[in-house]
Design a protein around this motif. Structure first.
Motif, PDB file in Angstrom:
ATOM      1  N   GLU A 115      -3.055  -0.874  -8.911  1.00 20.19           N
ATOM      2  CA  GLU A 115      -4.199  -0.552  -8.370  1.00 20.19           C
ATOM      3  C   GLU A 115      -4.962   0.543  -8.079  1.00 20.19           C
ATOM      4  N   ARG A 150     -12.089   5.078  -3.933  1.00 16.03           N
ATOM      5  CA  ARG A 150     -11.595   4.647  -5.210  1.00 16.03           C
ATOM      6  C   ARG A 150     -12.147   5.047  -6.446  1.00 16.03           C
ATOM      7  N   GLU A 201     -12.933   1.689 -11.797  1.00 20.89           N
ATOM      8  CA  GLU A 201     -13.162   0.795 -13.086  1.00 20.89           C
ATOM      9  C   GLU A 201     -13.246   1.681 -14.478  1.00 20.89           C
ATOM     10  N   ASN A 251      -0.911  -2.132  -4.355  1.00 20.22           N
ATOM     11  CA  ASN A 251      -0.418  -3.059  -4.503  1.00 20.22           C
ATOM     12  C   ASN A 251       1.055  -2.790  -5.532  1.00 20.22           C
ATOM     13  N   THR A 293      -9.226  -4.111  -9.649  1.00 16.15           N
ATOM     14  CA  THR A 293      -9.114  -4.482  -7.622  1.00 16.15           C
ATOM     15  C   THR A 293      -8.637  -6.137  -7.944  1.00 16.15           C
ATOM     16  N   LYS A 294      -8.857  -7.472  -9.501  1.00 15.06           N
ATOM     17  CA  LYS A 294      -8.674  -8.043  -9.679  1.00 15.06           C
ATOM     18  C   LYS A 294      -7.378  -8.252  -9.619  1.00 15.06           C
ATOM     19  N   LYS A 325       0.898  -1.230  -0.131  1.00 18.56           N
ATOM     20  CA  LYS A 325       0.145   0.204   0.074  1.00 18.56           C
ATOM     21  C   LYS A 325       0.379   0.806   0.002  1.00 18.56           C
TER      22      LYS A 325
END
Length: 76
Positions: free
Chosen positions: A29, A38, A41, A17, A57-58, A5
């Motif tokens: 990320e 946040r 996408e 990440n 996020t994946k 982080k």
């Protein structure tokens, strides 16, 4: 470098990440602002960063867990 982080002093946000590529640029990320917002996408695939490569996020945790320090990465 590799930081779970990372904090950007320049932009005042968290970069989960973080996989540093050098020169303050990295793969990370979607960023998180101090208020918890946040970036969405919908920002992926558009020019909204200052040079970093943003992942969802994946995808970001997947790469973070699998890439070690010093691994060479080709970006096309």
């Amino acid at each position: 470098n590799k930081i779970k982080k990372a904090w950007s002093k320049t932009y005042g946000l968290w970069m989960p990440n973080w996989l540093g590529l050098g020169g303050g640029i990295g793969i990370h990320e979607l960023p998180i602002w101090p208020n918890g917002y946040r970036e969405g996408e919908s920002h992926l695939g558009t020019a909204v960063s200052h040079g970093c490569i943003r992942l969802g996020t994946k995808e970001a945790p997947y790469l973070f867990e699998r890439l070690g320090m010093g691994v060479k990465v080709k970006i096309y």
